[in-house]
Design a protein around this motif. Sequence first.
Motif, PDB file in Angstrom:
ATOM      1  N   THR A  35       5.821 -27.053  76.680  1.00 23.16           N
ATOM      2  CA  THR A  35       4.434 -26.616  76.554  1.00 23.16           C
ATOM      3  C   THR A  35       4.044 -25.744  77.747  1.00 23.16           C
ATOM      4  O   THR A  35       4.642 -25.837  78.811  1.00 23.16           O
ATOM      5  CB  THR A  35       3.485 -27.833  76.454  1.00 23.16           C
ATOM      6  OG1 THR A  35       3.632 -28.632  77.633  1.00 23.16           O
ATOM      7  CG2 THR A  35       3.782 -28.661  75.225  1.00 23.16           C
ATOM      8  N   LYS A  51       2.528 -24.353  81.074  1.00 23.15           N
ATOM      9  CA  LYS A  51       2.171 -25.076  82.293  1.00 23.15           C
ATOM     10  C   LYS A  51       1.651 -24.108  83.344  1.00 23.15           C
ATOM     11  O   LYS A  51       1.753 -22.892  83.190  1.00 23.15           O
ATOM     12  CB  LYS A  51       3.362 -25.883  82.797  1.00 23.15           C
ATOM     13  CG  LYS A  51       4.615 -25.098  83.053  1.00 23.15           C
ATOM     14  CD  LYS A  51       5.806 -26.011  83.295  1.00 23.15           C
ATOM     15  CE  LYS A  51       7.113 -25.291  83.291  1.00 23.15           C
ATOM     16  NZ  LYS A  51       7.443 -24.524  82.125  1.00 23.15           N
ATOM     17  N   LEU A  80       2.593 -26.807  70.831  1.00 13.93           N
ATOM     18  CA  LEU A  80       1.593 -27.875  70.877  1.00 13.93           C
ATOM     19  C   LEU A  80       1.479 -28.620  69.553  1.00 13.93           C
ATOM     20  O   LEU A  80       0.576 -29.443  69.389  1.00 13.93           O
ATOM     21  CB  LEU A  80       0.223 -27.291  71.276  1.00 13.93           C
ATOM     22  CG  LEU A  80       0.176 -26.644  72.652  1.00 13.93           C
ATOM     23  CD1 LEU A  80      -1.147 -25.917  72.857  1.00 13.93           C
ATOM     24  CD2 LEU A  80       0.400 -27.685  73.743  1.00 13.93           C
ATOM     25  N   TYR A 139      -1.438 -31.303  69.806  1.00 14.67           N
ATOM     26  CA  TYR A 139      -1.756 -32.089  70.999  1.00 14.67           C
ATOM     27  C   TYR A 139      -3.046 -31.529  71.594  1.00 14.67           C
ATOM     28  O   TYR A 139      -3.139 -30.321  71.837  1.00 14.67           O
ATOM     29  CB  TYR A 139      -0.636 -31.986  72.033  1.00 14.67           C
ATOM     30  CG  TYR A 139       0.663 -32.596  71.593  1.00 14.67           C
ATOM     31  CD1 TYR A 139       0.763 -33.959  71.341  1.00 14.67           C
ATOM     32  CD2 TYR A 139       1.792 -31.817  71.428  1.00 14.67           C
ATOM     33  CE1 TYR A 139       1.965 -34.526  70.935  1.00 14.67           C
ATOM     34  CE2 TYR A 139       3.002 -32.376  71.027  1.00 14.67           C
ATOM     35  CZ  TYR A 139       3.076 -33.726  70.783  1.00 14.67           C
ATOM     36  OH  TYR A 139       4.257 -34.283  70.377  1.00 14.67           O
ATOM     37  N   SER A 179      -5.312 -30.083  74.083  1.00 14.55           N
ATOM     38  CA  SER A 179      -4.878 -29.398  75.301  1.00 14.55           C
ATOM     39  C   SER A 179      -5.988 -28.529  75.855  1.00 14.55           C
ATOM     40  O   SER A 179      -6.817 -28.018  75.106  1.00 14.55           O
ATOM     41  CB  SER A 179      -3.672 -28.509  74.997  1.00 14.55           C
ATOM     42  OG  SER A 179      -2.660 -29.234  74.347  1.00 14.55           O
ATOM     43  N   THR A 180      -5.945 -28.339  77.167  1.00 10.32           N
ATOM     44  CA  THR A 180      -6.899 -27.456  77.834  1.00 10.32           C
ATOM     45  C   THR A 180      -6.146 -26.637  78.871  1.00 10.32           C
ATOM     46  O   THR A 180      -5.374 -27.178  79.661  1.00 10.32           O
ATOM     47  CB  THR A 180      -8.023 -28.254  78.521  1.00 10.32           C
ATOM     48  OG1 THR A 180      -8.674 -29.074  77.550  1.00 10.32           O
ATOM     49  CG2 THR A 180      -9.051 -27.328  79.165  1.00 10.32           C
ATOM     50  N   ALA A 184      -3.603 -26.713  83.458  1.00  9.91           N
ATOM     51  CA  ALA A 184      -3.064 -27.107  82.146  1.00  9.91           C
ATOM     52  C   ALA A 184      -3.085 -28.623  81.999  1.00  9.91           C
ATOM     53  O   ALA A 184      -2.634 -29.339  82.886  1.00  9.91           O
ATOM     54  CB  ALA A 184      -1.634 -26.604  81.987  1.00  9.91           C
ATOM     55  N   THR A 185      -3.636 -29.077  80.890  1.00 15.00           N
ATOM     56  CA  THR A 185      -3.565 -30.488  80.509  1.00 15.00           C
ATOM     57  C   THR A 185      -3.191 -30.545  79.036  1.00 15.00           C
ATOM     58  O   THR A 185      -3.892 -29.990  78.195  1.00 15.00           O
ATOM     59  CB  THR A 185      -4.915 -31.207  80.721  1.00 15.00           C
ATOM     60  OG1 THR A 185      -5.242 -31.202  82.099  1.00 15.00           O
ATOM     61  CG2 THR A 185      -4.851 -32.645  80.229  1.00 15.00           C
ATOM     62  N   VAL A 186      -2.064 -31.175  78.764  1.00 11.22           N
ATOM     63  CA  VAL A 186      -1.608 -31.375  77.385  1.00 11.22           C
ATOM     64  C   VAL A 186      -1.504 -32.878  77.189  1.00 11.22           C
ATOM     65  O   VAL A 186      -0.736 -33.542  77.868  1.00 11.22           O
ATOM     66  CB  VAL A 186      -0.237 -30.706  77.138  1.00 11.22           C
ATOM     67  CG1 VAL A 186       0.252 -31.000  75.716  1.00 11.22           C
ATOM     68  CG2 VAL A 186      -0.314 -29.203  77.396  1.00 11.22           C
ATOM     69  N   SER A 187      -2.306 -33.408  76.266  1.00 14.11           N
ATOM     70  CA  SER A 187      -2.308 -34.849  76.022  1.00 14.11           C
ATOM     71  C   SER A 187      -1.409 -35.177  74.842  1.00 14.11           C
ATOM     72  O   SER A 187      -1.510 -34.551  73.788  1.00 14.11           O
ATOM     73  CB  SER A 187      -3.726 -35.337  75.740  1.00 14.11           C
ATOM     74  OG  SER A 187      -3.697 -36.713  75.437  1.00 14.11           O
ATOM     75  N   LYS A 188      -0.541 -36.157  75.021  1.00 10.69           N
ATOM     76  CA  LYS A 188       0.328 -36.605  73.928  1.00 10.69           C
ATOM     77  C   LYS A 188      -0.299 -37.791  73.187  1.00 10.69           C
ATOM     78  O   LYS A 188       0.363 -38.478  72.428  1.00 10.69           O
ATOM     79  CB  LYS A 188       1.713 -36.983  74.474  1.00 10.69           C
ATOM     80  CG  LYS A 188       2.433 -35.817  75.138  1.00 10.69           C
ATOM     81  CD  LYS A 188       2.725 -34.695  74.159  1.00 10.69           C
ATOM     82  CE  LYS A 188       3.341 -33.487  74.801  1.00 10.69           C
ATOM     83  NZ  LYS A 188       4.736 -33.334  74.675  1.00 10.69           N
ATOM     84  N   ARG A 207      -7.772 -36.270  77.777  1.00  9.44           N
ATOM     85  CA  ARG A 207      -8.223 -34.879  77.798  1.00  9.44           C
ATOM     86  C   ARG A 207      -8.671 -34.474  79.198  1.00  9.44           C
ATOM     87  O   ARG A 207      -9.034 -35.311  80.015  1.00  9.44           O
ATOM     88  CB  ARG A 207      -9.370 -34.705  76.824  1.00  9.44           C
ATOM     89  CG  ARG A 207      -9.083 -35.365  75.489  1.00  9.44           C
ATOM     90  CD  ARG A 207      -9.253 -34.540  74.352  1.00  9.44           C
ATOM     91  NE  ARG A 207      -8.880 -35.243  73.125  1.00  9.44           N
ATOM     92  CZ  ARG A 207      -9.243 -34.808  71.965  1.00  9.44           C
ATOM     93  NH1 ARG A 207      -9.970 -33.730  71.868  1.00  9.44           N
ATOM     94  NH2 ARG A 207      -8.854 -35.445  70.885  1.00  9.44           N
TER      95      ARG A 207
END
Length: 188
Positions: free
Chosen positions: A29, A31, A141, A151, A153-154, A166-170, A175
């Motif tokens: 993803t 980063k 994503l 996912y 993501s922000t 970058a924040t990607v939540s699984k 969040r």
Amino acid sequence: MTKRFWFSRLGVVVTLLAVLTSGATAADTPKVADEAKDFELSALGGEKVKLSKLTGAGPVVLVVLRGYPGYQCPLCTKQVAELVDKVDDFKKAGAQVVLVYPGPAEKLKEHADEFVKGKNVPANFTFLLDPDYAFTNAYNLRWDAKNETAYPSTFVIDSKRKIVFATVSKTHGGRAKVEDVLKAIPTK
């Protein structure tokens, strides 16, 4: 061979299976320090929006929602409300907030209209549709599991399309906090 040996081997196998079945990995993803891939999607009103044009005007906060996995995600609704509550802070930072709503093309616009119904979407917010996950897949994503779409993501992207946050939540939660996003927006 000892039990300890077999348990350690079992742990390796379980970890490997978890990685192989989880879909995209954190390494796949986008980063921080990556260049954000350019994309063009349609806004809810039908107009085409291109990332490179938006970043040419200043920083972009790119928020990937879950779309419609069979219901309107309450955590996405809450997240968007928190972002809208800070509209003046985003304006002051010169940032455009882009919300991406992914899903199967069939009825995607209808579900997106339902999501924004009754919400005041500010002028510096853009709501984009991602039919059939073209953007979501390009950004790795896609949460390809039953009743999932993407996912959450922000990303904060600077004027040169460099990702600075970058924040990607699984998970459905996990969040990015609005305060952290605001702090990450590059100043002029």
